[in-house]
Design a protein around this motif. Structure first.
Motif, PDB file in Angstrom:
ATOM      1  N   SER A 175      23.267  38.112  39.183  1.00  0.00           N
ATOM      2  CA  SER A 175      22.017  38.246  39.924  1.00  0.00           C
ATOM      3  C   SER A 175      21.552  36.902  40.472  1.00  0.00           C
ATOM      4  CB  SER A 175      20.929  38.840  39.028  1.00  0.00           C
ATOM      5  OG  SER A 175      19.683  38.851  39.696  1.00  0.00           O
ATOM      6  N   HIS A 176      21.446  35.890  39.609  1.00  0.00           N
ATOM      7  CA  HIS A 176      20.999  34.563  40.018  1.00  0.00           C
ATOM      8  C   HIS A 176      22.002  33.513  39.539  1.00  0.00           C
ATOM      9  CE1 HIS A 176      17.206  36.756  40.466  1.00  0.00           C
ATOM     10  NE2 HIS A 176      16.819  35.778  41.266  1.00  0.00           N
ATOM     11  N   CYS A 177      22.037  32.450  40.289  1.00  0.00           N
ATOM     12  CA  CYS A 177      22.870  31.307  39.918  1.00  0.00           C
ATOM     13  C   CYS A 177      21.952  30.131  39.620  1.00  0.00           C
ATOM     14  CB  CYS A 177      23.829  30.954  41.055  1.00  0.00           C
ATOM     15  SG  CYS A 177      24.961  29.607  40.649  1.00  0.00           S
ATOM     16  N   ARG A 178      22.209  29.474  38.495  1.00  0.00           N
ATOM     17  CA  ARG A 178      21.436  28.305  38.088  1.00  0.00           C
ATOM     18  C   ARG A 178      22.406  27.131  37.937  1.00  0.00           C
ATOM     19  NH1 ARG A 178      19.011  32.925  36.371  1.00  0.00           N
ATOM     20  NH2 ARG A 178      20.920  33.421  35.240  1.00  0.00           N
ATOM     21  N   ALA A 179      22.107  26.046  38.613  1.00  0.00           N
ATOM     22  CA  ALA A 179      23.030  24.896  38.605  1.00  0.00           C
ATOM     23  C   ALA A 179      22.232  23.604  38.548  1.00  0.00           C
ATOM     24  CB  ALA A 179      23.927  24.920  39.842  1.00  0.00           C
ATOM     25  N   GLY A 180      22.858  22.575  37.956  1.00  0.00           N
ATOM     26  CA  GLY A 180      22.198  21.270  37.882  1.00  0.00           C
ATOM     27  C   GLY A 180      23.005  20.308  37.032  1.00  0.00           C
ATOM     28  N   TRP A 181      22.456  19.104  36.893  1.00  0.00           N
ATOM     29  CA  TRP A 181      23.094  18.073  36.083  1.00  0.00           C
ATOM     30  C   TRP A 181      22.805  18.321  34.611  1.00  0.00           C
ATOM     31  CZ3 TRP A 181      26.356  15.518  38.965  1.00  0.00           C
ATOM     32  CH2 TRP A 181      26.078  15.317  40.321  1.00  0.00           C
ATOM     33  N   SER A 182      23.787  18.137  33.788  1.00  0.00           N
ATOM     34  CA  SER A 182      23.632  18.410  32.361  1.00  0.00           C
ATOM     35  C   SER A 182      22.641  17.474  31.688  1.00  0.00           C
ATOM     36  CB  SER A 182      24.993  18.315  31.649  1.00  0.00           C
ATOM     37  OG  SER A 182      25.517  16.989  31.745  1.00  0.00           O
ATOM     38  N   SER A 183      22.369  16.324  32.291  1.00  0.00           N
ATOM     39  CA  SER A 183      21.442  15.364  31.687  1.00  0.00           C
ATOM     40  C   SER A 183      19.989  15.732  31.929  1.00  0.00           C
ATOM     41  CB  SER A 183      21.717  13.964  32.246  1.00  0.00           C
ATOM     42  OG  SER A 183      21.574  13.966  33.665  1.00  0.00           O
ATOM     43  N   GLU A 184      19.727  16.705  32.770  1.00  0.00           N
ATOM     44  CA  GLU A 184      18.356  17.103  33.067  1.00  0.00           C
ATOM     45  C   GLU A 184      17.945  18.274  32.186  1.00  0.00           C
ATOM     46  OE1 GLU A 184      18.327  17.846  37.236  1.00  0.00           O
ATOM     47  OE2 GLU A 184      18.425  15.729  37.786  1.00  0.00           O
ATOM     48  N   TYR A 185      16.626  18.427  32.039  1.00  0.00           N
ATOM     49  CA  TYR A 185      16.100  19.450  31.140  1.00  0.00           C
ATOM     50  C   TYR A 185      16.239  20.851  31.728  1.00  0.00           C
ATOM     51  CZ  TYR A 185      12.862  22.069  28.206  1.00  0.00           C
ATOM     52  OH  TYR A 185      12.312  23.007  27.375  1.00  0.00           O
ATOM     53  N   GLU A 186      16.090  20.977  33.038  1.00  0.00           N
ATOM     54  CA  GLU A 186      16.152  22.272  33.698  1.00  0.00           C
ATOM     55  C   GLU A 186      17.135  22.207  34.856  1.00  0.00           C
ATOM     56  OE1 GLU A 186      12.257  23.426  34.887  1.00  0.00           O
ATOM     57  OE2 GLU A 186      11.664  24.117  32.882  1.00  0.00           O
ATOM     58  N   PRO A 187      17.638  23.354  35.305  1.00  0.00           N
ATOM     59  CA  PRO A 187      18.567  23.340  36.443  1.00  0.00           C
ATOM     60  C   PRO A 187      17.893  22.834  37.712  1.00  0.00           C
ATOM     61  CG  PRO A 187      17.965  25.590  35.852  1.00  0.00           C
ATOM     62  CD  PRO A 187      17.439  24.715  34.760  1.00  0.00           C
ATOM     63  N   ALA A 188      18.686  22.198  38.536  1.00  0.00           N
ATOM     64  CA  ALA A 188      18.142  21.636  39.778  1.00  0.00           C
ATOM     65  C   ALA A 188      17.881  22.717  40.813  1.00  0.00           C
ATOM     66  CB  ALA A 188      19.112  20.590  40.340  1.00  0.00           C
ATOM     67  N   LEU A 189      18.638  23.776  40.790  1.00  0.00           N
ATOM     68  CA  LEU A 189      18.415  24.853  41.755  1.00  0.00           C
ATOM     69  C   LEU A 189      18.690  26.199  41.106  1.00  0.00           C
ATOM     70  CD1 LEU A 189      21.376  24.918  44.308  1.00  0.00           C
ATOM     71  CD2 LEU A 189      21.329  23.373  42.382  1.00  0.00           C
ATOM     72  N   ILE A 190      17.839  27.161  41.440  1.00  0.00           N
ATOM     73  CA  ILE A 190      17.952  28.548  40.981  1.00  0.00           C
ATOM     74  C   ILE A 190      17.840  29.426  42.221  1.00  0.00           C
ATOM     75  CG2 ILE A 190      16.992  30.350  39.513  1.00  0.00           C
ATOM     76  CD1 ILE A 190      15.688  28.143  37.832  1.00  0.00           C
ATOM     77  N   PHE A 191      18.847  30.234  42.478  1.00  0.00           N
ATOM     78  CA  PHE A 191      18.826  31.023  43.706  1.00  0.00           C
ATOM     79  C   PHE A 191      19.550  32.352  43.491  1.00  0.00           C
ATOM     80  CE2 PHE A 191      22.488  28.227  43.731  1.00  0.00           C
ATOM     81  CZ  PHE A 191      23.537  29.057  44.103  1.00  0.00           C
ATOM     82  N   ASP A 192      19.248  33.300  44.368  1.00  0.00           N
ATOM     83  CA  ASP A 192      19.929  34.593  44.342  1.00  0.00           C
ATOM     84  C   ASP A 192      21.398  34.388  44.696  1.00  0.00           C
ATOM     85  OD1 ASP A 192      17.704  37.107  44.547  1.00  0.00           O
ATOM     86  OD2 ASP A 192      16.972  35.107  45.010  1.00  0.00           O
ATOM     87  N   ASN A 193      22.268  34.985  43.912  1.00  0.00           N
ATOM     88  CA  ASN A 193      23.702  34.744  44.061  1.00  0.00           C
ATOM     89  C   ASN A 193      24.271  35.631  45.171  1.00  0.00           C
ATOM     90  OD1 ASN A 193      26.043  33.432  43.459  1.00  0.00           O
ATOM     91  ND2 ASN A 193      26.038  33.981  41.289  1.00  0.00           N
ATOM     92  N   VAL A 194      23.880  35.357  46.421  1.00  0.00           N
ATOM     93  CA  VAL A 194      24.339  36.136  47.573  1.00  0.00           C
ATOM     94  C   VAL A 194      24.716  35.187  48.704  1.00  0.00           C
ATOM     95  CG1 VAL A 194      23.039  38.224  47.037  1.00  0.00           C
ATOM     96  CG2 VAL A 194      21.970  36.416  48.386  1.00  0.00           C
ATOM     97  N   VAL A 195      25.560  35.684  49.590  1.00  0.00           N
ATOM     98  CA  VAL A 195      26.000  34.945  50.774  1.00  0.00           C
ATOM     99  C   VAL A 195      25.866  35.871  51.974  1.00  0.00           C
ATOM    100  CG1 VAL A 195      27.932  33.785  51.892  1.00  0.00           C
ATOM    101  CG2 VAL A 195      27.599  33.549  49.431  1.00  0.00           C
ATOM    102  N   SER A 196      25.444  35.314  53.102  1.00  0.00           N
ATOM    103  CA  SER A 196      25.297  36.112  54.316  1.00  0.00           C
ATOM    104  C   SER A 196      25.926  35.379  55.497  1.00  0.00           C
ATOM    105  CB  SER A 196      23.816  36.391  54.605  1.00  0.00           C
ATOM    106  OG  SER A 196      23.663  37.090  55.816  1.00  0.00           O
ATOM    107  N   LYS A 197      26.785  36.084  56.210  1.00  0.00           N
ATOM    108  CA  LYS A 197      27.348  35.573  57.462  1.00  0.00           C
ATOM    109  C   LYS A 197      26.862  36.483  58.584  1.00  0.00           C
ATOM    110  CE  LYS A 197      31.581  34.139  57.607  1.00  0.00           C
ATOM    111  NZ  LYS A 197      33.072  34.101  57.536  1.00  0.00           N
TER     112      LYS A 197
END
Length: 729
Positions: A45-67
């Motif tokens: 549903s959602h993708c959460r990504a970021g640097w492991s040294s940070e407390y929270e993910p840098a970006l949280i977004f819906d895991n979709v792609v549109s062309k």
């Protein structure tokens, strides 16, 4: 009261997205030299990504792609995450790389990884950072192989480690230090039950229930569509998901919750009104002058109608008086002219004989007198005169043919008159009996009111039972498949047949084939039945009498307790489920036509976790599955498992889930069994945080697959650890 407790209105607002939702970061130099690991919680549903040294993910977004093709720019555009949902053209083409919870479209997955690395500010040709990627339990090897190839070949990452998202969440909440436990991960597409020992998942005994956030939203949408088939607005999957997230809850006892809905007070507490937007019709408001002008116009029209009616009555009266005068003159002319001439004038005026003229004069006199009394406002009581019976007692031998005919007429009139008098007398006697019975009832009521009210209630109940029994019989007769209906139709068809058969078939006769031909049933359908029999009308009259007495003398008997109100369609449970208790249903109210009442669905949708058969899912429920898993361990391990039941995942945020699991397990285990159920501190983000802790732990670097190992052992190679999947030997 009920109305005061259900004044809660809710709306379903579509989430607004703005593009771009994320801008590339400019702090990459801080992580470049340290080669900080990148953590990606790759959910369906959602993708959460970021640097492991940070407390929270840098970006949280819906895991979709549109062309899609932007018509304003006249070029093809690629959008990822919330950017793909901000534009209507992009939203209609948004697709997920996941099928259920497995990554299947790696072209879209590559676009998502590109988006993550660009937002993190990585501006080098290759990604020189270790990657920690989450996955679901028992991911197919082919999917992980393709992902490994994409990371090593496409981005030249130095090393990769995989782990199960729910076990990472368990790790973030200190689960790695426990002797054992059970992880219940209820996510977007599935619910996994993973037993753990010493902080490591026992995947060989893991179970999966194919129900999660997506299935619950689809089920909610189907329930609403079945409940409101003619709803003027189309509900979207996103709105159905919001209904689940905002209003659903896990009931402590589902059957008890269903039972409570039968009472209006408890129903009002559970019912929630979802108001959809609508455009109210424009009602033209008229000024006071316009209203007064219309009222005056209506009054003028009614006055003209009254005058026309009065003039018509007067014209009819004048015409009758003129006829009366002409016929009276004809009557008086009998003695002044010859009888032959007078009879000719009588025939010319349209009369058969003199008796016909006398009857006409009598009727005209009554009509004129009645019309004059009506004009003067005099109420008259019509008294039937006794008929003339002068010839009744005279023998036929003494009468001629005309007199014999008149005698027969007088006999008939006398018989009718006597019958009316007897009926009048019987009616008067019945009235006197009713008055006497009413007097006796009134005396009983005064002497012992409580006993009298109980007697009236019992009589009313008997009448109600008779009405219900009659309805049940009518329902059976209306059902073509019921035995009562078939026997009745068979008898009717046999009577209507040209060659009716006897009820008993003798030996050697043909087999009874009634019902094989539709013509047999057509005979029955053509028979018209009255809506109400005479007995039912009498019962309804008697019931109304009893209820009027109870309404008058019994304070506990209210108008809503009457048979008519209780049997009204608006008081049925189905009507309450769709229209609620408040506001009172008005089919002409446009605001109500754009309202949804969410009540039983609030607990029915989450109940599928415990009873998957509700939606036709051939699986055991959550509590049964947990019990089956626990049984596979020995006694000491069972105790450790039951003391640490851990909930994680977005769907586990349903209110009441922890309490329901605890009470259900408590009811099937011995009294002294220690059971503890806890939820993750953050069921949504703890998987990413646990993966970040794993990446930062230097003792865990041995579980990363390096680029060298990838090239030596191939893309199928992974390193097993307590928080990840295992390979089948």
């Amino acid at each position: 009261m009920v109305e005061a407790s259900i004044t809660r209105y809710y709306t379903l607002e579509d989430k607004e997205y703005y593009a771009p939702s994320y801008y590339p970061r400019n702090d990459y130099q801080n992580h470049k030299s340290a080669k900080t690991p990148i953590v990606i919680d790759n959910g369906s549903s959602h993708c959460r990504a970021g640097w492991s040294s940070e407390y929270e993910p840098a970006l949280i977004f819906d895991n979709v792609v549109s062309k899609y093709r932007d018509r304003r720019l006249n070029q093809s555009v690629l959008a990822v995450g919330m950017d793909a949902l901000a534009d209507p053209a992009a939203k209609s083409n948004a697709r997920s790389p996941f099928d259920n919870n497995i990554v299947c479209d790696f072209e879209k997955m590559e676009y998502i990884l590109d988006y993550i690395f660009v937002v993190l500010g990585i501006n080098t040709p290759t990604v020189n950072h270790p990657i920690v990627l989450t996955e679901h339990p028992c991911v197919p090897q082919y999917s992980r192989t393709r992902m490994t190839e994409l990371l090593f070949e496409g981005y030249q990452v130095p090393s990769v480690a995989y782990g199960i998202d729910s076990l990472f969440s368990y790790h973030a909440n200190g689960g790695s230090q426990d002797d054992g436990g059970i992880v219940i991960a209820s996510s977007n597409s599935t619910t996994h039950i993973i037993p753990t020992l010493s902080g490591k998942g026992v995947l060989s005994k893991t179970k999966r229930i194919a129900y999660g956030g997506t299935q619950s939203s689809e089920y909610m949408l189907k329930l609403m569509q079945l409940k409101y088939p003619t709803f003027p607005t189309k509900m979207t999957n996103t709105q159905a998901a919001e209904l689940v997230h905002q209003h659903a809850f896990v009931s402590p006892d589902y059957q008890a919750t269903l039972k409570k809905l039968e009472t209006k007070e408890c129903f009002a507490e559970m019912d929630r009104i979802i108001q959809f937007p609508y455009t109210a019709p424009v009602v033209e408001e008229k000024s006071e002058e316009e209203l007064e002008r219309q009222a005056a116009k209506r009054e003028e029209n009614s006055r003209r109608l009254r005058e026309a009616a009065a003039k018509s009555r007067l014209d009819k009266l004048v015409a009758r008086e003129q006829q009366m005068e002409a016929f009276t003159n004809l009557k008086n002319a009998k003695g002044t002219i010859k009888k032959v001439e007078w009879m000719a004038q009588l025939k010319e005026a349209g009369f058969k004989d003199e008796a016909d003229l006398d009857d006409t004069l009598k009727q005209l006199d009554k009509a004129i007198q009645r019309a004059r009394n009506k004009e003067l406002g005099i109420e008259e009581i019509e008294e039937k005169e006794a008929p003339i019976t002068t010839l009744v007692d005279i023998p036929d031998e003494q009468l001629d043919e005309m007199e014999k005919k008149e005698k027969r007429k007088q006999k008939l009139m006398k018989a009718n008159y006597d019958a009316r008098q007897r009926a009048k007398k019987a009616k008067e006697e019945a009235r006197l009996r009713d008055e006497e019975a009413a007097r006796i009832e009134e005396q009983k009521r005064r002497d012992n009111p409580a006993e009298w009210i109980a007697e009236i209630k019992q009589k009313r109940q008997n009448v109600v039972e008779r009405l219900k029994q009659r309805k049940r019989l009518a329902s059976e007769l209306a059902d073509r498949r019921s035995r009562a209906s078939q026997l009745r139709m068979k008898s009717i068809a046999n009577l209507a047949s040209d060659d009716p058969k006897s009820k008993r078939r003798r030996k050697g006769n043909d087999e009874d084939t009634f019902g094989q031909d539709d013509d047999d049933w057509a005979i029955y359908r053509e028979i018209s039945r009255e809506d109400e029999s005479d007995e039912e009308e009498e019962d309804m009259s008697e019931l109304n009498q009893y209820e009027s007495l109870l309404l008058q003398y019994d304070p506990a008997f209210l108008p809503e307790h009457s048979y008519e109100n209780m049997s009204s369609p608006t008081n049925t449970l189905l009507h309450l489920l769709s229209r609620g208790v408040y506001p009172p249903y008005d089919p002409t109210d446009m605001e109500q036509s754009y309202q949804l009442h969410v009540n039983i669905e609030r607990s029915r949708v989450p109940e599928v976790l415990f009873q998957p058969s509700i939606i036709g899912l051939d699986q055991a429920g959550l509590v049964e599955t947990v019990n089956d898993i626990v049984k596979t361990f020995d006694g000491s391990q069972r105790e450790n498992l039951m003391k640490n039941i851990f909930l994680t995942g977005g769907f586990s945020q349903l209110p009441g889930l922890s309490e329901r699991i605890y009470s259900s397990l408590k009811s099937i285990y011995p009294v002294n069994t220690k059971i503890k159920v806890k939820r993750a501190r953050d069921p949504v983000l703890d998987a990413w945080k646990g993966a970040a802790m794993f990446a930062q732990d230097e003792t865990k670097t041995q579980y990363f697959v390096s680029k060298h190992e990838y090239e030596e052992y191939g893309s199928d190679y992974i390193k097993e650890h307590g928080l990840g999947n295992i390979t089948q030997k």
